[in-house]
Design an enzyme around this catalytic site. Structure first.
Site, PDB file in Angstrom:
ATOM      1  N   THR A 167      -4.801   6.334  -0.441  1.00 13.98           N
ATOM      2  CA  THR A 167      -3.685   7.154   0.021  1.00 13.98           C
ATOM      3  C   THR A 167      -2.994   7.838  -1.160  1.00 13.98           C
ATOM      4  O   THR A 167      -2.648   9.028  -1.099  1.00 13.98           O
ATOM      5  CB  THR A 167      -2.666   6.270   0.767  1.00 13.98           C
ATOM      6  OG1 THR A 167      -3.373   5.546   1.768  1.00 13.98           O
ATOM      7  CG2 THR A 167      -1.580   7.081   1.403  1.00 13.98           C
ATOM      8  N   ALA A 168      -2.799   7.093  -2.257  1.00 18.04           N
ATOM      9  CA  ALA A 168      -2.075   7.660  -3.404  1.00 18.04           C
ATOM     10  C   ALA A 168      -2.841   8.840  -3.999  1.00 18.04           C
ATOM     11  O   ALA A 168      -2.278   9.910  -4.256  1.00 18.04           O
ATOM     12  CB  ALA A 168      -1.836   6.587  -4.463  1.00 18.04           C
ATOM     13  N   VAL A 210      -4.915  -0.745   4.319  1.00 20.05           N
ATOM     14  CA  VAL A 210      -3.748  -0.921   5.179  1.00 20.05           C
ATOM     15  C   VAL A 210      -2.695   0.081   4.689  1.00 20.05           C
ATOM     16  O   VAL A 210      -2.915   0.770   3.711  1.00 20.05           O
ATOM     17  CB  VAL A 210      -3.184  -2.358   5.124  1.00 20.05           C
ATOM     18  CG1 VAL A 210      -4.011  -3.310   5.951  1.00 20.05           C
ATOM     19  CG2 VAL A 210      -3.072  -2.841   3.694  1.00 20.05           C
ATOM     20  N   LYS A 221       7.280   6.662  15.074  1.00 21.17           N
ATOM     21  CA  LYS A 221       8.050   5.463  14.736  1.00 21.17           C
ATOM     22  C   LYS A 221       9.528   5.829  14.676  1.00 21.17           C
ATOM     23  O   LYS A 221       9.921   6.704  13.897  1.00 21.17           O
ATOM     24  CB  LYS A 221       7.568   4.922  13.382  1.00 21.17           C
ATOM     25  CG  LYS A 221       8.372   3.731  12.882  1.00 21.17           C
ATOM     26  CD  LYS A 221       7.833   3.231  11.545  1.00 21.17           C
ATOM     27  CE  LYS A 221       8.766   2.213  10.940  1.00 21.17           C
ATOM     28  NZ  LYS A 221       8.408   1.889   9.557  1.00 21.17           N
ATOM     29  N   VAL A 243     -15.592   4.587 -12.605  1.00 23.71           N
ATOM     30  CA  VAL A 243     -15.174   4.711 -14.007  1.00 23.71           C
ATOM     31  C   VAL A 243     -15.535   3.419 -14.738  1.00 23.71           C
ATOM     32  O   VAL A 243     -15.156   2.326 -14.309  1.00 23.71           O
ATOM     33  CB  VAL A 243     -13.651   4.967 -14.108  1.00 23.71           C
ATOM     34  CG1 VAL A 243     -13.203   4.957 -15.565  1.00 23.71           C
ATOM     35  CG2 VAL A 243     -13.285   6.284 -13.429  1.00 23.71           C
ATOM     36  N   LEU A 258      -0.291   1.738  -5.692  1.00 23.50           N
ATOM     37  CA  LEU A 258      -0.312   0.308  -5.996  1.00 23.50           C
ATOM     38  C   LEU A 258      -0.476   0.034  -7.484  1.00 23.50           C
ATOM     39  O   LEU A 258      -0.117  -1.037  -7.958  1.00 23.50           O
ATOM     40  CB  LEU A 258      -1.440  -0.362  -5.208  1.00 23.50           C
ATOM     41  CG  LEU A 258      -1.314  -0.245  -3.681  1.00 23.50           C
ATOM     42  CD1 LEU A 258      -2.566  -0.761  -2.985  1.00 23.50           C
ATOM     43  CD2 LEU A 258      -0.080  -0.994  -3.179  1.00 23.50           C
ATOM     44  N   GLU A 305       9.644  -2.784   4.939  1.00 25.04           N
ATOM     45  CA  GLU A 305      10.347  -1.555   5.335  1.00 25.04           C
ATOM     46  C   GLU A 305       9.451  -0.333   5.140  1.00 25.04           C
ATOM     47  O   GLU A 305       9.941   0.795   5.038  1.00 25.04           O
ATOM     48  CB  GLU A 305      11.662  -1.412   4.561  1.00 25.04           C
ATOM     49  CG  GLU A 305      12.780  -2.330   5.071  1.00 25.04           C
ATOM     50  CD  GLU A 305      13.418  -1.867   6.394  1.00 25.04           C
ATOM     51  OE1 GLU A 305      13.137  -0.743   6.838  1.00 25.04           O
ATOM     52  OE2 GLU A 305      14.195  -2.648   6.975  1.00 25.04           O
ATOM     53  N   ILE A 336       4.212   4.155   0.830  1.00 31.26           N
ATOM     54  CA  ILE A 336       3.728   5.539   0.906  1.00 31.26           C
ATOM     55  C   ILE A 336       4.858   6.476   0.482  1.00 31.26           C
ATOM     56  O   ILE A 336       4.645   7.470  -0.213  1.00 31.26           O
ATOM     57  CB  ILE A 336       3.186   5.849   2.320  1.00 31.26           C
ATOM     58  CG1 ILE A 336       1.876   5.060   2.516  1.00 31.26           C
ATOM     59  CG2 ILE A 336       2.955   7.345   2.522  1.00 31.26           C
ATOM     60  CD1 ILE A 336       1.290   5.128   3.912  1.00 31.26           C
TER      61      ILE A 336
HETATM   62  C1  LIG Z   1      -0.694  -5.905   3.078  1.00 33.47           C
HETATM   63  C2  LIG Z   1      -0.250  -4.505   2.816  1.00 33.47           C
HETATM   64  C3  LIG Z   1       0.350  -3.768   3.835  1.00 33.47           C
HETATM   65  C4  LIG Z   1       0.828  -2.461   3.587  1.00 33.47           C
HETATM   66  N1  LIG Z   1       1.461  -1.766   4.570  1.00 33.47           N
HETATM   67  C5  LIG Z   1       2.047  -0.583   4.264  1.00 33.47           C
HETATM   68  C6  LIG Z   1       2.775   0.147   5.226  1.00 33.47           C
HETATM   69  O1  LIG Z   1       2.868  -0.219   6.398  1.00 33.47           O
HETATM   70  N2  LIG Z   1       3.363   1.304   4.842  1.00 33.47           N
HETATM   71  C7  LIG Z   1       3.268   1.770   3.559  1.00 33.47           C
HETATM   72  O2  LIG Z   1       3.874   2.794   3.243  1.00 33.47           O
HETATM   73  N3  LIG Z   1       2.506   1.133   2.658  1.00 33.47           N
HETATM   74  C8  LIG Z   1       1.912  -0.022   2.968  1.00 33.47           C
HETATM   75  N4  LIG Z   1       1.164  -0.664   2.028  1.00 33.47           N
HETATM   76  C9  LIG Z   1       0.904  -0.022   0.752  1.00 33.47           C
HETATM   77  C10 LIG Z   1      -0.176   1.036   0.929  1.00 33.47           C
HETATM   78  O3  LIG Z   1      -1.331   0.465   1.487  1.00 33.47           O
HETATM   79  C11 LIG Z   1      -0.515   1.643  -0.424  1.00 33.47           C
HETATM   80  O4  LIG Z   1       0.646   2.052  -1.071  1.00 33.47           O
HETATM   81  C12 LIG Z   1      -1.384   2.844  -0.254  1.00 33.47           C
HETATM   82  O5  LIG Z   1      -2.491   2.553   0.524  1.00 33.47           O
HETATM   83  C13 LIG Z   1      -1.827   3.365  -1.586  1.00 33.47           C
HETATM   84  O6  LIG Z   1      -2.863   2.621  -2.107  1.00 33.47           O
HETATM   85  P1  LIG Z   1      -3.540   3.201  -3.405  1.00 33.47           P
HETATM   86  O7  LIG Z   1      -4.093   4.549  -3.092  1.00 33.47           O
HETATM   87  O8  LIG Z   1      -2.589   3.088  -4.536  1.00 33.47           O
HETATM   88  O9  LIG Z   1      -4.715   2.158  -3.709  1.00 33.47           O
HETATM   89  P2  LIG Z   1      -6.119   1.882  -2.964  1.00 33.47           P
HETATM   90  O10 LIG Z   1      -6.062   2.156  -1.523  1.00 33.47           O
HETATM   91  O11 LIG Z   1      -6.526   0.507  -3.384  1.00 33.47           O
HETATM   92  O12 LIG Z   1      -7.126   2.937  -3.601  1.00 33.47           O
HETATM   93  C14 LIG Z   1      -7.664   2.742  -4.874  1.00 33.47           C
HETATM   94  C15 LIG Z   1      -8.721   3.789  -5.138  1.00 33.47           C
HETATM   95  O13 LIG Z   1      -9.139   3.676  -6.491  1.00 33.47           O
HETATM   96  C16 LIG Z   1     -10.551   3.759  -6.546  1.00 33.47           C
HETATM   97  N5  LIG Z   1     -11.014   3.033  -7.736  1.00 33.47           N
HETATM   98  C17 LIG Z   1     -10.616   1.819  -8.180  1.00 33.47           C
HETATM   99  N6  LIG Z   1     -11.281   1.499  -9.306  1.00 33.47           N
HETATM  100  C18 LIG Z   1     -12.099   2.549  -9.581  1.00 33.47           C
HETATM  101  C19 LIG Z   1     -13.051   2.816 -10.589  1.00 33.47           C
HETATM  102  N7  LIG Z   1     -13.328   1.949 -11.558  1.00 33.47           N
HETATM  103  N8  LIG Z   1     -13.703   3.991 -10.556  1.00 33.47           N
HETATM  104  C20 LIG Z   1     -13.478   4.895  -9.575  1.00 33.47           C
HETATM  105  N9  LIG Z   1     -12.586   4.691  -8.581  1.00 33.47           N
HETATM  106  C21 LIG Z   1     -11.921   3.530  -8.591  1.00 33.47           C
HETATM  107  C22 LIG Z   1     -11.039   3.132  -5.238  1.00 33.47           C
HETATM  108  O14 LIG Z   1     -12.343   3.579  -4.920  1.00 33.47           O
HETATM  109  C23 LIG Z   1      -9.977   3.680  -4.280  1.00 33.47           C
HETATM  110  O15 LIG Z   1     -10.372   4.968  -3.864  1.00 33.47           O
HETATM  111  C24 LIG Z   1       0.655  -1.923   2.284  1.00 33.47           C
HETATM  112  C25 LIG Z   1      -0.010  -2.647   1.294  1.00 33.47           C
HETATM  113  C26 LIG Z   1      -0.460  -3.929   1.544  1.00 33.47           C
HETATM  114  C27 LIG Z   1      -1.159  -4.689   0.460  1.00 33.47           C
END
Ligand SMILES: Cc1cc2nc3c(=O)[nH]c(=O)nc-3n(C[C@H](O)[C@H](O)[C@H](O)COP(=O)(O)OP(=O)(O)OC[C@H]3O[C@@H](n4cnc5c(N)ncnc54)[C@H](O)[C@@H]3O)c2cc1C
EC number: 1.14.19.9
Length: 504
Positions: free
Chosen positions: A17-18, A49, A80, A187, A336, A345, A349
């Site tokens: 998502t980020a 999630v 919501k 990476v 994350l 809450e 996101i």
């Molecule tokens: C239990 C739980 C419930 C949640 N519920 C909510 C909610 O209801 N509402 C809300 O706003 N947020 C919620 N969140 C937070 C939300 O899920 C995250 O903020 C959001 O999904 C962003 O995740 P991200 O993109 O930072 O990381 P990730 O989804 O983990 O994505 C990481 C990315 O990095 C890539 N990557 C990693 N290492 C490498 C590498 N070496 N080389 C290439 N690519 C790599 C992966 O392929 C992936 O694409 C929740 C989180 C958790 C843990």
């Protein structure tokens, strides 16, 4: 002196998502001619999630020019209007944190102050009765807000609940259509410039090298650039927010009704979320592993579903806290990789969105001014601390008699910033919002009152009003709001008419 050159190339690592939120927003906001490349690995799953949001997400979509109904349909999304908290204060207790405001201020006196005064006299309903979103939530109804301040519907505020995987896919399509280049690969190595330790490139398995000037770390909990490479450091908040795991599972929708809210139900060692989407329900049990085993947490989750599970439950591990600096050298961590606060809450996101806004407001050039970096980090720190305090409030102000977790949370020393807020509110219902605080006064008031903190007194200015007139005004407000809520279509009917998702 020549000014440093503008940034010409941005590399985003991570496609959760980020990553895709950053990519989509950058295509809209950065000057033409700046390249945006996103590297992600299909072999490394996203967290999967993250399905509930808060109202500012609407401004993110508006910035991208996204049509709300199309977006809802393509992400199996629902509306919501707030969060229902079950058993948080004590067992068999329920309250709601609705979006939207309570009542109307009366001649400059806050609504909750006149409400408090009349409540003491037994002449006011529970505060939810004066919030149109709370009434619509309870009635299972929804109608879009309007801007005309004369309409009660202008008091509505809403966010979305959606499928996290479909959301990333939706944003990916948006970003790629506008020129973001996606590179599939893992990476393996991140070389630094000898002169200053800035990131020079990322090197994928198989030795493909991707160079950039600004790197955005969206690699999730791995924090590949900001931590594994730049060793920025982590500040743990696990002493305040002790839940460190979640077990999640989607389940079948229990029937045609789709509640326009997220539910958070407290259990003895944590709490369970329920997020209704058009095609299914998202569920998860957030728990403290010191108080319950993974197996018992899984059983609690499965025993409290209202539909059949659609897959095996999966466990996620985390720790509440933040990266010591979200911006370090030429790397900015979003999502994350920058920190974690549990989803009570639904703020993660939003924190990504807010990080993107701050980045745009402080977009560096190749000189990477320390002043801009420090301001980004300062603003990020304040915002995370404010959200942290809001989440701690839910745990700390509890009267639950089961589970050691709840006793520890009640008895623990809380941050001074939260202590000041609590003391001011407990005394006479005073509340102040500091430095662009994310949650509005109405949100804090909903949770403070909901968690059982009734102010001992009220603003003396409320004494200037005649009680009979106030009681009449409050009953009129309630009647108007209740009538408006009852006149709205049922949420599932509104979705079916305006944003029907395809059957998967
Ligand atoms: C239990 C739980 C419930 C949640 N519920 C909510 C909610 O209801 N509402 C809300 O706003 N947020 C919620 N969140 C937070 C939300 O899920 C995250 O903020 C959001 O999904 C962003 O995740 P991200 O993109 O930072 O990381 P990730 O989804 O983990 O994505 C990481 C990315 O990095 C890539 N990557 C990693 N290492 C490498 C590498 N070496 N080389 C290439 N690519 C790599 C992966 O392929 C992936 O694409 C929740 C989180 C958790 C843990």
């Amino acid at each position: 002196m020549t000014a440093p050159a503008p940034i010409r190339s941005i590399v985003i690592v991570g496609g959760g998502t980020a990553g895709w939120m950053a990519a989509a927003a950058l295509t809209r906001l950065i000057p033409a001619g700046v390249s945006v490349t996103l590297v992600e690995s299909d072999e490394i799953a996203t967290v999967g999630v993250g399905e509930a949001t808060i109202p500012p997400i609407r401004s993110f979509n508006a910035l991208l020019g996204i049509d709300e109904n199309d977006f809802l349909a393509k992400t199996q999304g629902t509306i919501k209007l707030g969060i229902e908290f079950v058993n948080w204060t004590r067992d068999q207790h329920r309250y709601v944190h609705p979006f939207g405001e309570f009542g109307f201020d009366i001649e400059g006196v806050k609504f909750h102050q006149v409400w408090r005064k009349l409540r003491e006299a037994g002449r006011a309903e529970a505060i939810d009765a004066y919030n149109v979103c709370a009434l619509a939530m309870t009635a299972g109804r929804y109608q879009p807000p309007v801007t005309d301040p004369g309409s009660i519907l202008s008091r509505m505020a809403h966010a979305y609940q959606f499928d996290a995987g479909l959301y990333a896919k939706y944003l990916r399509g948006y970003a790629e259509d506008r020129g973001v280049v996606r590179i599939e690969g893992k990476v393996a190595h991140v070389p630094l410039r000898a002169a200053d330790g800035f990131i020079e490139a990322v090197i994928l398995e198989g030795d493909r090298r991707i160079e950039g000037e600004l790197f955005i770390d969206c690699t999730g909990f791995r924090a590949l650039l900001i931590e594994q490479t730049l060793h920025t450091g982590w500040e743990s908040w696990a002493h305040w927010l002790q839940c460190d795991r979640a077990v999640a599972v989607p389940s079948a929708s229990p029937g045609p009704e789709i509640t326009p809210f997220t539910r958070a139900t407290a259990h003895s060692a944590g709490w369970q979320w329920r997020i209704p989407l058009q095609h299914r329900v998202g569920n998860g049990h957030v728990y403290c592993s010191a108080d319950i085993s993974d197996d018992a947490a899984r059983e609690t989750l499965l025993a409290n579903l209202d539909g059949a599970p659609l897959r095996d439950p999966f466990i996620l591990r985390f720790e509440a806290g933040r990266r010591k600096r979200a911006w370090e050298r030429n790397c900015i961590a979003l999502g994350l990789s920058s920190g974690f606060l549990e989803p009570l809450e639904s703020t993660s996101i939003h924190l990504i969105q807010s990080g993107i806004h701050k980045l745009m407001a402080l977009l560096p050039d190749t000189g990477f001014s320390a002043i801009e970096r420090d301001e980004y980090n300062r603003l990020t720190d304040i915002q995370l601390e404010q959200v942290r305090d809001f989440i701690i409030l839910h745990y700390h102000a509890n009267q639950r008699s089961d589970g050691d977790l709840w006793r520890r949370m009640r008895e623990m020393a809380i941050p001074d910033t939260l202590r000041r807020k609590l003391d001011l509110f407990r005394n006479r219902g005073r509340f102040f919002r500091y430095e662009d605080e994310l949650f509005a006064e109405s949100s804090w008031i909903a949770v403070l009152l909901g968690q059982g903190i009734l102010p001992q007194g009220w603003d003396p200015l409320a004494d200037a009003f005649d009680d009979d007139k106030l009681a009449f005004s409050l009953s009129r407000i309630h009647e108007m709001f209740a009538r408006a809520a009852q006149a709205m279509p049922r949420h599932e009917d509104w979705l079916a008419r305006n944003a029907p998702a395809r059957t998967p």
